[in-house]
Design a protein around this motif. Structure first.
Motif, mmCIF file in Angstrom:
data_model
loop_
_atom_site.group_PDB
_atom_site.id
_atom_site.type_symbol
_atom_site.label_atom_id
_atom_site.label_comp_id
_atom_site.label_asym_id
_atom_site.label_seq_id
_atom_site.Cartn_x
_atom_site.Cartn_y
_atom_site.Cartn_z
ATOM 1 N N LEU A 79 0.831 -1.211 0.000
ATOM 2 C CA LEU A 79 0.000 0.000 0.000
ATOM 3 C C LEU A 79 0.861 1.254 0.000
ATOM 4 C CD1 LEU A 79 -2.693 -1.039 2.640
ATOM 5 C CD2 LEU A 79 -2.788 -1.281 0.158
ATOM 6 N N ARG A 80 2.144 1.066 -0.247
ATOM 7 C CA ARG A 80 3.085 2.189 -0.320
ATOM 8 C C ARG A 80 3.040 3.027 0.946
ATOM 9 N NH1 ARG A 80 5.174 6.454 -3.383
ATOM 10 N NH2 ARG A 80 6.689 5.715 -4.908
ATOM 11 N N GLY A 81 3.224 2.337 2.082
ATOM 12 C CA GLY A 81 3.210 3.037 3.356
ATOM 13 C C GLY A 81 1.847 3.591 3.730
ATOM 14 N N GLY A 82 0.782 3.010 3.179
ATOM 15 C CA GLY A 82 -0.569 3.491 3.445
ATOM 16 C C GLY A 82 -1.028 4.572 2.496
ATOM 17 N N ASN A 83 -0.137 5.047 1.619
ATOM 18 C CA ASN A 83 -0.489 6.141 0.720
ATOM 19 C C ASN A 83 -1.531 5.752 -0.326
ATOM 20 O OD1 ASN A 83 1.246 8.039 1.893
ATOM 21 N ND2 ASN A 83 2.983 7.308 0.713
ATOM 22 N N LEU A 84 -1.691 4.448 -0.574
ATOM 23 C CA LEU A 84 -2.691 4.000 -1.538
ATOM 24 C C LEU A 84 -4.022 3.683 -0.861
ATOM 25 C CD1 LEU A 84 -0.487 1.616 -3.738
ATOM 26 C CD2 LEU A 84 -0.978 4.048 -4.079
ATOM 27 N N ALA A 85 -4.066 3.871 0.460
ATOM 28 C CA ALA A 85 -5.253 3.487 1.211
ATOM 29 C C ALA A 85 -6.196 4.668 1.444
ATOM 30 C CB ALA A 85 -4.847 2.866 2.544
ATOM 31 N N SER A 86 -5.747 5.651 2.166
ATOM 32 C CA SER A 86 -6.592 6.809 2.463
ATOM 33 C C SER A 86 -5.726 7.925 3.017
ATOM 34 C CB SER A 86 -7.662 6.433 3.493
ATOM 35 O OG SER A 86 -7.062 6.101 4.731
ATOM 36 N N PRO A 87 -6.156 9.169 2.864
ATOM 37 C CA PRO A 87 -7.298 9.575 2.026
ATOM 38 C C PRO A 87 -6.966 9.445 0.547
ATOM 39 C CG PRO A 87 -6.170 11.505 2.855
ATOM 40 C CD PRO A 87 -5.504 10.329 3.508
ATOM 41 N N VAL A 88 -7.958 9.142 -0.244
ATOM 42 C CA VAL A 88 -7.760 8.932 -1.680
ATOM 43 C C VAL A 88 -8.190 10.190 -2.432
ATOM 44 C CG1 VAL A 88 -8.399 7.520 -3.661
ATOM 45 C CG2 VAL A 88 -8.147 6.465 -1.405
ATOM 46 N N PRO A 89 -7.321 10.733 -3.285
ATOM 47 C CA PRO A 89 -7.685 11.930 -4.054
ATOM 48 C C PRO A 89 -8.963 11.702 -4.861
ATOM 49 C CG PRO A 89 -5.344 11.449 -4.294
ATOM 50 C CD PRO A 89 -5.950 10.280 -3.594
ATOM 51 N N ALA A 90 -9.740 12.755 -5.010
ATOM 52 C CA ALA A 90 -11.011 12.645 -5.731
ATOM 53 C C ALA A 90 -10.800 12.157 -7.156
ATOM 54 C CB ALA A 90 -11.713 14.005 -5.732
ATOM 55 N N GLU A 91 -9.705 12.618 -7.783
ATOM 56 C CA GLU A 91 -9.441 12.198 -9.161
ATOM 57 C C GLU A 91 -9.205 10.686 -9.254
ATOM 58 O OE1 GLU A 91 -7.230 16.225 -8.770
ATOM 59 O OE2 GLU A 91 -7.901 14.594 -7.479
ATOM 60 N N VAL A 92 -8.597 10.130 -8.209
ATOM 61 C CA VAL A 92 -8.352 8.683 -8.177
ATOM 62 C C VAL A 92 -9.646 7.930 -7.915
ATOM 63 C CG1 VAL A 92 -7.165 6.830 -6.934
ATOM 64 C CG2 VAL A 92 -5.937 8.934 -7.519
ATOM 65 N N MET A 93 -10.449 8.418 -6.975
ATOM 66 C CA MET A 93 -11.718 7.752 -6.681
ATOM 67 C C MET A 93 -12.632 7.740 -7.892
ATOM 68 S SD MET A 93 -11.825 6.246 -3.830
ATOM 69 C CE MET A 93 -13.514 5.740 -4.133
#
Length: 401
Positions: free
Chosen positions: A205-219
């Protein structure tokens, strides 16, 4: 829980491993032992049988904590992994000394999976010349360790040399959908598997960076999927979809994370993502690369800083500034978190860096940390920094933020 076999020894290991680098902590920074013990034992009770730690995790307290957490029969239920701090080894006898201390701290008579920690090409040459292969042979022969491996943070070319440099049983690499071609990468994963090495994955999860918060553009991209999954499940499923992967480590620090990951691990089959889903994940990766400014995973290998700069927190704030809305809020949070308000009296500001460069050799991502901290200063600090700290102090004292 699904299981995969280690190629050389046939061990059936849970595809989800428990990483003990990011355990829950109390306000003073010490491990919340009651909570962490409950989480680890719950994971084991529900099928997790691989637990990973290392000498420096939690400022040296992860190993002795696990020695206590795995009491009452839990040690016998898991394969325990820890790592030799090769950067601290100055002579051949140091290798035996560190292993002896680790066995004592972990309250065990053997390490199931023992890794040479955080190798790159130059550190491999150094520890090899000090006789690490002879040490590993001896330690395996007298059963102090059962399987020998290494964790890696260098480039793809040096990775092959290390794989070929000893009769390893397994290796551990960083791998996620953002880092498919970074460090060992996909080529390294496949090369290790071709040599019958088991492969343990860190930073899925790349140190949690892929978990949350998730940028709106990604969501917006995730929401286009036919089968709806959360960002964590997508990231883990992507790694598990690789047949060459044996175990994926997750640094869980909340009970809900354990529950979620246990559920996800019930469906983490190899080759289980279809071409359309893989393309969706590629689109997400491209968007993250577009948004992310500093390639930091938050591993904290650069810490502690002699000047007390909280380097990962500074970089997290900087990335968040570009990935999420709310600059005013982030400016206040920077002042509060790093200005000595939420963490006690000491400040941990980026401007405290004196460019001693101690962090450069420690960073697995090989980031130019001092130069990047200058960018943090430009964005978050300035002549009104002390006023902002005072404002944050009043704001948090009023509990109104």
């Amino acid at each position: 829980m699904l299981y995969r076999k280690m190629p050389k020894n046939g061990d059936k290991l849970s595809i989800l491993g428990f990483g003990a680098m990011r355990l829950p902590v109390k306000q003073d920074g010490s491990i919340d032992e009651e909570k962490a013990t409950q989480m680890i034992r719950h994971a084991i009770d529900n099928g997790v049988n691989y637990v990973d730690t290392a000498w420096p995790y939690h400022m040296g307290e992860s190993e002795p904590f696990l020695g206590r957490a795995l009491a009452e029969g839990y040690r016998e239920k898991v394969k325990l992994a820890t790592k030799q701090p090769q950067w601290m080894v100055k002579s051949p006898k140091d290798m035996d000394m560190f292993l002896k201390k680790q066995l004592e701290k972990l309250n065990t008579d053997h390490i199931d999976y023992y890794l040479i920690h955080s190798l790159v090409g130059s550190s491999w040459e150094n520890i090899r010349d000090l006789g690490v292969t002879d040490f590993l042979d001896r330690a395996k022969a007298d059963s102090r360790i059962i399987n020998a491996g290494f964790s890696y943070h260098g480039n793809a070319e040096d990775f092959k040399d290390i794989v070929d440099g000893y009769d390893w049983d397994f290796c551990q690499i960083q791998y996620n959908f953002l880092d498919e071609n970074i460090q060992a990468g996909r080529k390294g994963l496949e090369y290790a598997a071709s040599r019958d090495l088991g492969v343990v994955i860190m930073e899925p999860l790349r140190g949690g960076n892929l978990a949350s918060p998730v940028p709106a553009e990604v969501m917006d991209i995730w929401n286009k999927a036919d089968v709806k999954r959360g960002p964590v499940e997508w990231a883990l499923r992507w790694v598990w979809s690789h047949p060459a992967v044996t175990v994926v480590l997750s640094g869980m620090n909340e009970h809900y994370q354990v529950e979620e990951n246990l559920k996800f691990a019930e469906e983490g089959l190899a080759d289980s993502l279809n071409p359309k889903e893989l393309e969706l994940i590629k689109m997400v990766a491209d968007k993250y690369r577009e948004l992310m400014k500093i390639n930091c995973t938050g591993c904290r290998y650069c810490m502690p800083c002699p000047q007390r700069v909280d380097i990962p927190a500074c970089f997290e704030m900087y990335n968040n500034l570009y990935m999420f809305d709310g600059k005013d809020r982030l400016m206040v949070m920077y002042a509060a978190k790093l200005g000595g308000i939420l963490r006690g009296a000491e400040k941990n500001l980026a401007s405290q860096c004196v460019q001693c460069d101690q962090c450069l050799n420690a960073c697995p991502q090989h980031l130019p940390i001092p130069q990047l901290l200058e960018k943090v200063v430009e964005e978050f600090e300035g002549p009104d920094m002390e006023k902002r700290i005072e404002f944050a102090k009043q704001l948090f004292a009023s509990d109104s933020f």
